[in-house]
Write a protein that holds these residues in place. Sequence first.
Motif, PDB file in Angstrom:
ATOM      1  N   ALA A  16      -3.524   1.661  -4.262  1.00  0.00           N
ATOM      2  CA  ALA A  16      -3.455   1.973  -2.830  1.00  0.00           C
ATOM      3  C   ALA A  16      -4.782   1.656  -2.148  1.00  0.00           C
ATOM      4  O   ALA A  16      -4.798   1.102  -1.039  1.00  0.00           O
ATOM      5  CB  ALA A  16      -3.079   3.437  -2.621  1.00  0.00           C
ATOM      6  N   GLU A  17      -5.901   1.959  -2.813  1.00  0.00           N
ATOM      7  CA  GLU A  17      -7.217   1.648  -2.252  1.00  0.00           C
ATOM      8  C   GLU A  17      -7.453   0.142  -2.179  1.00  0.00           C
ATOM      9  O   GLU A  17      -8.026  -0.356  -1.211  1.00  0.00           O
ATOM     10  CB  GLU A  17      -8.324   2.320  -3.064  1.00  0.00           C
ATOM     11  CG  GLU A  17      -8.395   3.815  -2.861  1.00  0.00           C
ATOM     12  CD  GLU A  17      -8.754   4.201  -1.440  1.00  0.00           C
ATOM     13  OE1 GLU A  17      -9.627   3.545  -0.826  1.00  0.00           O
ATOM     14  OE2 GLU A  17      -8.132   5.140  -0.927  1.00  0.00           O
ATOM     15  N   VAL A  18      -7.027  -0.579  -3.206  1.00  0.00           N
ATOM     16  CA  VAL A  18      -7.158  -2.042  -3.201  1.00  0.00           C
ATOM     17  C   VAL A  18      -6.357  -2.628  -2.045  1.00  0.00           C
ATOM     18  O   VAL A  18      -6.851  -3.491  -1.296  1.00  0.00           O
ATOM     19  CB  VAL A  18      -6.698  -2.645  -4.551  1.00  0.00           C
ATOM     20  CG1 VAL A  18      -6.580  -4.161  -4.469  1.00  0.00           C
ATOM     21  CG2 VAL A  18      -7.648  -2.235  -5.668  1.00  0.00           C
ATOM     22  N   GLU A  19      -5.129  -2.166  -1.879  1.00  0.00           N
ATOM     23  CA  GLU A  19      -4.275  -2.664  -0.791  1.00  0.00           C
ATOM     24  C   GLU A  19      -4.857  -2.293   0.569  1.00  0.00           C
ATOM     25  O   GLU A  19      -4.800  -3.084   1.518  1.00  0.00           O
ATOM     26  CB  GLU A  19      -2.852  -2.132  -0.935  1.00  0.00           C
ATOM     27  CG  GLU A  19      -2.128  -2.627  -2.170  1.00  0.00           C
ATOM     28  CD  GLU A  19      -1.889  -4.124  -2.218  1.00  0.00           C
ATOM     29  OE1 GLU A  19      -2.020  -4.808  -1.185  1.00  0.00           O
ATOM     30  OE2 GLU A  19      -1.565  -4.618  -3.311  1.00  0.00           O
ATOM     31  N   GLN A  20      -5.439  -1.093   0.685  1.00  0.00           N
ATOM     32  CA  GLN A  20      -6.055  -0.677   1.946  1.00  0.00           C
ATOM     33  C   GLN A  20      -7.231  -1.577   2.293  1.00  0.00           C
ATOM     34  O   GLN A  20      -7.395  -1.981   3.441  1.00  0.00           O
ATOM     35  CB  GLN A  20      -6.505   0.791   1.873  1.00  0.00           C
ATOM     36  CG  GLN A  20      -7.127   1.301   3.157  1.00  0.00           C
ATOM     37  CD  GLN A  20      -6.171   1.301   4.335  1.00  0.00           C
ATOM     38  OE1 GLN A  20      -4.993   1.599   4.191  1.00  0.00           O
ATOM     39  NE2 GLN A  20      -6.671   0.968   5.509  1.00  0.00           N
ATOM     40  N   ALA A  21      -8.039  -1.915   1.308  1.00  0.00           N
ATOM     41  CA  ALA A  21      -9.172  -2.818   1.544  1.00  0.00           C
ATOM     42  C   ALA A  21      -8.679  -4.194   1.985  1.00  0.00           C
ATOM     43  O   ALA A  21      -9.247  -4.802   2.913  1.00  0.00           O
ATOM     44  CB  ALA A  21     -10.027  -2.932   0.285  1.00  0.00           C
TER      45      ALA A  21
ATOM     46  N   ARG B  21       0.831  -1.215   0.000  1.00  0.00           N
ATOM     47  CA  ARG B  21       0.000   0.000   0.000  1.00  0.00           C
ATOM     48  C   ARG B  21       0.860   1.256   0.000  1.00  0.00           C
ATOM     49  O   ARG B  21       0.627   2.190  -0.767  1.00  0.00           O
ATOM     50  CB  ARG B  21      -0.920  -0.001   1.220  1.00  0.00           C
ATOM     51  CG  ARG B  21      -1.817   1.237   1.290  1.00  0.00           C
ATOM     52  CD  ARG B  21      -2.274   1.545   2.684  1.00  0.00           C
ATOM     53  NE  ARG B  21      -1.130   1.688   3.576  1.00  0.00           N
ATOM     54  CZ  ARG B  21      -1.209   1.549   4.891  1.00  0.00           C
ATOM     55  NH1 ARG B  21      -2.345   1.252   5.469  1.00  0.00           N
ATOM     56  NH2 ARG B  21      -0.135   1.690   5.644  1.00  0.00           N
ATOM     57  N   ASP B  22       1.895   1.251   0.837  1.00  0.00           N
ATOM     58  CA  ASP B  22       2.776   2.413   0.915  1.00  0.00           C
ATOM     59  C   ASP B  22       3.524   2.640  -0.395  1.00  0.00           C
ATOM     60  O   ASP B  22       3.696   3.785  -0.823  1.00  0.00           O
ATOM     61  CB  ASP B  22       3.761   2.257   2.076  1.00  0.00           C
ATOM     62  CG  ASP B  22       3.056   2.290   3.433  1.00  0.00           C
ATOM     63  OD1 ASP B  22       1.875   2.700   3.495  1.00  0.00           O
ATOM     64  OD2 ASP B  22       3.696   1.888   4.429  1.00  0.00           O
ATOM     65  N   ARG B  23       3.946   1.561  -1.057  1.00  0.00           N
ATOM     66  CA  ARG B  23       4.607   1.701  -2.359  1.00  0.00           C
ATOM     67  C   ARG B  23       3.648   2.248  -3.406  1.00  0.00           C
ATOM     68  O   ARG B  23       4.022   3.093  -4.221  1.00  0.00           O
ATOM     69  CB  ARG B  23       5.181   0.359  -2.821  1.00  0.00           C
ATOM     70  CG  ARG B  23       6.523   0.024  -2.198  1.00  0.00           C
ATOM     71  CD  ARG B  23       7.187  -1.159  -2.889  1.00  0.00           C
ATOM     72  NE  ARG B  23       6.452  -2.403  -2.716  1.00  0.00           N
ATOM     73  CZ  ARG B  23       6.554  -3.198  -1.664  1.00  0.00           C
ATOM     74  NH1 ARG B  23       7.374  -2.887  -0.673  1.00  0.00           N
ATOM     75  NH2 ARG B  23       5.847  -4.313  -1.587  1.00  0.00           N
ATOM     76  N   ALA B  24       2.411   1.787  -3.372  1.00  0.00           N
ATOM     77  CA  ALA B  24       1.407   2.286  -4.322  1.00  0.00           C
ATOM     78  C   ALA B  24       1.160   3.774  -4.099  1.00  0.00           C
ATOM     79  O   ALA B  24       1.081   4.546  -5.058  1.00  0.00           O
ATOM     80  CB  ALA B  24       0.109   1.498  -4.185  1.00  0.00           C
ATOM     81  N   ARG B  25       1.058   4.177  -2.847  1.00  0.00           N
ATOM     82  CA  ARG B  25       0.865   5.597  -2.534  1.00  0.00           C
ATOM     83  C   ARG B  25       2.051   6.420  -3.031  1.00  0.00           C
ATOM     84  O   ARG B  25       1.856   7.489  -3.619  1.00  0.00           O
ATOM     85  CB  ARG B  25       0.689   5.794  -1.033  1.00  0.00           C
ATOM     86  CG  ARG B  25      -0.659   5.383  -0.510  1.00  0.00           C
ATOM     87  CD  ARG B  25      -0.750   5.599   0.983  1.00  0.00           C
ATOM     88  NE  ARG B  25      -2.069   5.260   1.489  1.00  0.00           N
ATOM     89  CZ  ARG B  25      -2.346   5.114   2.769  1.00  0.00           C
ATOM     90  NH1 ARG B  25      -1.395   5.273   3.683  1.00  0.00           N
ATOM     91  NH2 ARG B  25      -3.565   4.813   3.153  1.00  0.00           N
ATOM     92  N   ALA B  26       3.261   5.927  -2.764  1.00  0.00           N
ATOM     93  CA  ALA B  26       4.469   6.648  -3.178  1.00  0.00           C
ATOM     94  C   ALA B  26       4.553   6.774  -4.697  1.00  0.00           C
ATOM     95  O   ALA B  26       5.074   7.771  -5.220  1.00  0.00           O
ATOM     96  CB  ALA B  26       5.713   5.948  -2.635  1.00  0.00           C
ATOM     97  N   ALA B  27       4.027   5.782  -5.404  1.00  0.00           N
ATOM     98  CA  ALA B  27       4.043   5.797  -6.865  1.00  0.00           C
ATOM     99  C   ALA B  27       2.883   6.614  -7.438  1.00  0.00           C
ATOM    100  O   ALA B  27       2.810   6.809  -8.653  1.00  0.00           O
ATOM    101  CB  ALA B  27       3.985   4.372  -7.402  1.00  0.00           C
TER     102      ALA B  27
END
Length: 58
Positions: free
Chosen positions: A31-36, A19-25
Amino acid sequence: MDAFTAGILQRIQNTEADRDRARAAGDDFLAEVEQAELEDLQRLATEHGVRYGAVSTA
């Protein structure tokens, strides 16, 4: 620590990192998928009495 506990803690840690990598990218959708996924894992951990706040990043 039993295998279930170790596994769920590892999955939580991996999902947080993803999630953090997706946010950084800047990938808001991922990021939403990873958060879920993270919320589902945390719910599962809670239902089984696993304290996931104690995940070590060392």
